[in-house]
Design a protein around this motif. Structure first.
Motif, short mmCIF file in Angstrom:
data_model
loop_
_atom_site.label_atom_id
_atom_site.label_comp_id
_atom_site.label_asym_id
_atom_site.label_seq_id
_atom_site.Cartn_x
_atom_site.Cartn_y
_atom_site.Cartn_z
N LEU A 1 -25.10 30.44 -1.58
CA LEU A 1 -26.49 30.67 -1.16
C LEU A 1 -27.41 30.85 -2.37
O LEU A 1 -28.55 30.36 -2.37
N GLU A 2 -26.92 31.52 -3.41
CA GLU A 2 -27.72 31.68 -4.62
C GLU A 2 -28.02 30.32 -5.25
O GLU A 2 -29.15 30.06 -5.67
N LYS B 1 -28.11 27.41 -3.71
CA LYS B 1 -29.02 26.68 -2.83
C LYS B 1 -30.46 27.22 -2.96
O LYS B 1 -31.41 26.46 -2.91
N MET B 2 -30.60 28.52 -3.11
CA MET B 2 -31.93 29.11 -3.27
C MET B 2 -32.55 28.69 -4.60
O MET B 2 -33.75 28.41 -4.66
N LEU C 1 -19.56 32.54 -0.30
CA LEU C 1 -20.82 32.39 0.42
C LEU C 1 -22.03 32.85 -0.40
O LEU C 1 -23.03 32.15 -0.48
N ASN D 1 -15.31 33.37 2.90
CA ASN D 1 -16.61 33.89 2.48
C ASN D 1 -16.62 34.40 1.05
O ASN D 1 -17.68 34.39 0.41
#
Length: 167
Positions: free
Chosen positions: A159-160, A162-163, A155, A99
């Motif tokens: 995610l950042e 992908k956003m 992780l 992670n």
């Protein structure tokens, strides 16, 4: 994913290296950089002075046992550790390491690797080459989504990314 290679010198430890050894509790409130200065202090007081960026921790069975504190893999990562290779890991440490973007690899033959050896790990190919001993090992290849997670740095950065792509 291609080209994710880690090369570094081995810092070798035994079995049952727990999270209190990896990241002593009295330093948990420090910044990550200051916490990293105390990584592995319980078993190797000079670790933070010896480790160089990309170096590899090699250990025996049950690495990361004990509490579920995330500071253990964080301390190793911020100390400069490029990967941890062990016979097997405590599951919570294993997941916490992934992670935060620290590669953790299980290898039954860790007993053949010595302190000070130089390793080259190809995460995409599932290979470890001991450059000192001219010996090759295979580990179970990491799935693409885990390689993507490691490439992103963990992780939260994944995610950042992908956003940002989505919006």
């Amino acid at each position: 994913m291609t080209g994710y290679v880690i090369r570094g010198r081995v810092h070798k430890y035994g079995d049952n290296i727990n999270t209190d050894i990896i990241s002593p509790a009295q330093y948990m409130e420090l910044s990550y950089a200051d916490m990293a200065a105390h990584a592995m202090e319980g078993i190797d007081p000079d670790f933070s002075r010896k480790v160089r960026p990309g170096d590899i921790v090699v250990a025996g069975k049950n690495f990361g046992s004990g509490s579920s504190r995330e500071t253990a893999p964080i301390a190793l990562k911020y100390a400069g550790v490029g990967a941890v290779v062990a016979k097997f890991f405590a599951r919570i440490f294993y997941r916490n390491a992934l992670n935060i973007g620290l590669p953790v690899l299980e290898l039954p033959e860790v007993g053949e690797i010595n302190d000070g050896d130089e390793l080259e790990i190809d995460l995409a190919r599932g290979t470890i080459r001991n450059l000192t001993r001219n010996k090759d090992y295979r580990f179970t290849a990491l799935p693409d989504h885990i390689l993507e997670l490691l490439q992103a740095g963990g992780l939260v950065p994944l995610l950042e990314q992908k956003m940002q792509t989505k919006y």
